[in-house]
Design a protein around this motif. Structure first.
Motif, PDB file in Angstrom:
ATOM      1  N   UNK A 311       1.673  16.779 -10.486  1.00 53.31           N
ATOM      2  CA  UNK A 311       1.793  15.711 -11.468  1.00 53.31           C
ATOM      3  C   UNK A 311       2.358  16.243 -12.773  1.00 53.31           C
ATOM      4  N   UNK A 312       2.926  15.385 -13.612  1.00 56.15           N
ATOM      5  CA  UNK A 312       3.425  15.828 -14.907  1.00 56.15           C
ATOM      6  C   UNK A 312       2.342  16.561 -15.695  1.00 56.15           C
ATOM      7  N   UNK A 313       2.688  17.732 -16.215  1.00 53.44           N
ATOM      8  CA  UNK A 313       1.757  18.520 -17.012  1.00 53.44           C
ATOM      9  C   UNK A 313       0.923  19.507 -16.221  1.00 53.44           C
ATOM     10  N   UNK A 314       0.963  19.420 -14.876  1.00 52.75           N
ATOM     11  CA  UNK A 314       0.155  20.296 -14.034  1.00 52.75           C
ATOM     12  C   UNK A 314       1.023  21.420 -13.469  1.00 52.75           C
ATOM     13  N   UNK A 315       0.587  22.653 -13.678  1.00 56.96           N
ATOM     14  CA  UNK A 315       1.226  23.801 -13.047  1.00 56.96           C
ATOM     15  C   UNK A 315       0.466  24.140 -11.770  1.00 56.96           C
ATOM     16  N   UNK A 316       1.199  24.438 -10.696  1.00 58.40           N
ATOM     17  CA  UNK A 316       0.575  24.761  -9.422  1.00 58.40           C
ATOM     18  C   UNK A 316       1.282  25.951  -8.794  1.00 58.40           C
ATOM     19  N   UNK A 317       0.502  26.878  -8.265  1.00 58.50           N
ATOM     20  CA  UNK A 317       1.064  28.002  -7.537  1.00 58.50           C
ATOM     21  C   UNK A 317       0.190  28.312  -6.325  1.00 58.50           C
TER      22      UNK A 317
END
Length: 486
Positions: A311-317
């Motif tokens: 989602x906008x604003x969420x960083x995921x790795x």
């Protein structure tokens, strides 16, 4: 900070805000009820809310948020021991409840504030209090399921609620024109934050079914509702009903958005609903500690088996067990999901050790969920690190994809997959099956061949157990720790 609920003061005054069964409140009436309750909270430091699926629960939580006082939703189905732990840990000053509720021990030992939603009297309505709380201040303390010990209280700040709901508004094109219907419990972030606070932040409305039924879904969608939120158990019932209920088919066909969450929706249920209605259910991914992380977008491809993109604003790795980042977008390489962003909780209440262990040194939250990524960035969750990652014959295998493959077999009604020790493979794959016909359940060889043809030979089950039902919690999630290898 800006208000969590701007519509209470500047929205559609006579527009519908909440409806529970035959009871409803306009925005003006909600503002009056919540404002009056907020005034009665006085100098409370923290409040509990007896979170039944009622109008009083919704008003109580909005009132606490208006007053800037953290609220602790209590699951009415919790046992005395669990309630005692939550209350001693969170130490609320009082409990907000409906006047007619009979509270069990130890909740009944707290000072009680009955929530009044009879707003149709005479006289001026109280002013809605200004929200003076900072965006980093706690809004909710939501207790986790406690699968690895006593439940932990995740402290959710106001900024997390605002950022998640605004990100979903972007992803789902969610506006004040939308009318949401759901029958979810209100002690969990799905039903409370997304399903109740979400429409109120947008200036739209929510219709709560009280108790989920496919007839209720059909009635509300046919009566002007535009969105449906549910968990896989609910959509499974819908998938079974669409074959014989033309009114339900028509109502679903007219909905703008069908959203499933809290657990993976089996691919075969996706298919049955899409075949009957021409509409695809979209999925999103979140946790108590993170609210929402990813979603299939309303303007994107509703791809069964995926939870969309960040989602906008969420960083995921994704990361390997040694902490190194997984860079592959090949739909095969499994890694643990870690996230960072304004949607995260701030701490586990009174648990600095658990809080520290939950985050990496550079601020990423360790979700414990395992996933792969498609070439275009869509995330596919394959299971929990603790219960769904199976290491067999040198491979890392996610239980989720095997479960979906098993559910494609016509003789399988429900399926769960776990691992158990194996002297040769390290772990062997175990399938727990609820057969469609208990008198003629599919055997191991048949199911192993079925999975091997769809996935790969090393992903086939080596053991099969037949059950009458799978153990599930209130949100419909399968409780794999309750499955024992006997």
């Amino acid at each position: 900070m800006t208000s969590l609920f701007p519509a209470l003061t500047s929205g559609p005054a006579d527009g519908p805000a909440l409806r529970f069964g035959e009871r409803s409140l306009t925005y003006t009436e909600l503002a009056a009820a919540a404002g009056a309750t907020a005034e009665r909270l006085g100098g409370a430091r923290r409040v509990a809310v007896w979170a039944t699926p009622t109008m009083e629960t919704a008003v109580a939580v909005v009132a606490a948020l208006l007053a800037g006082i953290p609220a602790v939703p209590l699951n009415p189905k919790s046992g005395e021991r669990e309630l005692g732990h939550i209350l001693s840990d969170s130490a609320p000053d009082l409990v907000l409840t409906a006047p007619e509720d009979q509270l069990p021990s130890p909740v009944g030992d707290l000072p009680r504030l009955d929530v009044d939603v009879d707003v149709h009297g005479t006289g001026p309505a109280p002013a809605v209090p200004e929200e003076h709380a900072d965006e980093s201040d706690p809004a909710l303390i939501v207790y986790t399921s406690g699968t690895t010990g006593p439940p932990k209280g995740a402290v959710i700040p106001r900024r997390a609620i605002a950022s998640t709901l605004d990100a979903l508004a972007d992803a789902w094109q969610w506006s004040g024109d939308d009318v949401l219907v759901h029958g979810l419990p209100l002690f969990h972030v799905h039903g409370l934050v997304l399903g109740t606070l979400g429409p109120l932040r947008r200036g739209g409305s929510v219709r709560h079914l009280g108790r989920f039924s496919t007839q209720g879904v059909a009635r509300e969608l046919a009566g002007g509702a535009t969105m449906l939120f549910g968990v896989p158990t609910m959509y499974h019932r819908i998938a079974e009903a669409v074959t014989s209920d033309p009114d339900l088919v028509k109502a679903l066909t007219g909905a703008r958005l069908l959203v499933s969450g809290s657990a993976a929706l089996p691919v075969h249920d996706h298919g049955r609903i899409a075949t009957a209605t021409g509409r695809r259910v979209i999925e999103r991914y979140g946790m108590t500690e993170t609210l929402m992380n990813t979603s299939v977008r309303a303007d994107g491809e509703a791809r069964p088996g995926t939870v969309g993109v960040p989602l906008p604003g969420v960083e995921l790795r994704l990361v390997e067990e040694d902490g190194s980042e997984v860079t592959a977008y090949d739909a095969e390489t499994v890694g643990e999901i870690q996230v960072r962003g304004p949607n995260l909780f701030t701490e586990y209440l009174n648990r600095p050790d658990a809080t520290a262990a939950a985050f990496t040194a550079d601020g990423w939250f360790r979700t414990g969920d395992m996933a792969v990524r498609d070439p275009d960035g869509y995330v596919r969750i394959v299971g929990r690190k603790a219960t769904d990652l199976i290491k067999s014959g040198g491979y890392k295998i996610g239980a989720g994809e095997i479960e979906n493959a098993l559910l494609e077999h016509p003789g399988v009604r429900e399926a769960a997959v776990t691992g158990e020790p194996d002297p040769d493979l390290g772990e062997r794959i175990v399938a727990w099956i609820v057969p469609a016909d208990p008198q003629s359940p599919p055997g191991l060889a048949e199911l192993a061949d079925h999975v091997a043809q769809r996935l790969a030979p090393h992903k086939r089950p080596r053991v099969v157990h037949h059950l009458n039902a799978l153990p599930r919690n209130d949100m419909g999630k399968i409780m794999k720790r309750a499955l024992t290898h006997e």
